[in-house]
Write a protein that holds these residues in place. Structure first.
Motif, short mmCIF file in Angstrom:
data_model
loop_
_atom_site.label_atom_id
_atom_site.label_comp_id
_atom_site.label_asym_id
_atom_site.label_seq_id
_atom_site.Cartn_x
_atom_site.Cartn_y
_atom_site.Cartn_z
N ARG A 21 0.82 -1.20 0.00
CA ARG A 21 0.00 0.00 0.00
C ARG A 21 0.86 1.26 0.00
O ARG A 21 2.01 1.24 0.45
CB ARG A 21 -0.94 0.01 1.19
CG ARG A 21 -0.27 0.24 2.51
CD ARG A 21 -1.26 0.13 3.64
NE ARG A 21 -0.70 0.73 4.84
CZ ARG A 21 -1.38 1.48 5.67
NH1 ARG A 21 -2.64 1.73 5.46
NH2 ARG A 21 -0.81 1.98 6.72
N GLN A 23 1.06 5.23 1.28
CA GLN A 23 0.47 6.15 2.23
C GLN A 23 0.53 7.54 1.66
O GLN A 23 1.52 7.93 1.03
CB GLN A 23 1.21 6.09 3.57
CG GLN A 23 0.98 4.79 4.30
CD GLN A 23 1.59 4.81 5.68
OE1 GLN A 23 2.53 5.55 5.94
NE2 GLN A 23 1.05 4.01 6.56
N ARG A 38 1.30 11.50 -2.33
CA ARG A 38 2.04 10.48 -1.58
C ARG A 38 2.90 11.12 -0.49
O ARG A 38 3.55 12.14 -0.71
CB ARG A 38 2.93 9.70 -2.54
CG ARG A 38 3.59 8.51 -1.95
CD ARG A 38 4.33 7.75 -3.02
NE ARG A 38 4.89 6.53 -2.51
CZ ARG A 38 5.56 5.68 -3.25
NH1 ARG A 38 5.74 5.91 -4.54
NH2 ARG A 38 6.05 4.59 -2.71
#
Length: 105
Positions: A21, A23, A38
């Protein structure tokens, strides 16, 4: 609710190739669209092999072959010290450390 998420090509490539994933922050541009920004990776840049540092009472000074950095954080309510005196004293200690690391003592 459904929204269209705009993500950069580089972030999309990282998402697909790593399978992990990402973040970041989602910012709504209107009721149906959003952008993804990001966050920097948690680890940041790896420490340089030539990284040397010294802890100070209110901060730290570090030296590499490319950079010198000093940070201080002084609580203004700290008893028995004026922030200007702490800066003066710790700059002297940091300056001596940098001189020893770069020019030799």
């Amino acid at each position: 609710m459904k929204i269209t998420l705009h993500i950069s090509d580089a972030d999309y490539r990282d998402l697909i190739s790593s399978g992990r994933r990402l973040q970041g922050t989602i910012g709504l541009t209107n009721t149906t669209e959003a952008t993804f920004n990001r966050h920097h990776s948690c680890g940041g840049r790896p420490l340089a092999a030539d990284y040397r540092f010294r802890k100070l009472k209110h901060g730290r000074v570090s030296v590499t072959n490319e950079r010198v950095r000093m940070t201080l954080c002084i609580d203004r309510s700290e008893a028995d010290i004026a922030p200007s005196d702490a800066i003066d004293e710790e700059c002297g200690v940091a300056s001596y450390f940098v001189m020893c690391e770069t020019e030799g003592c």
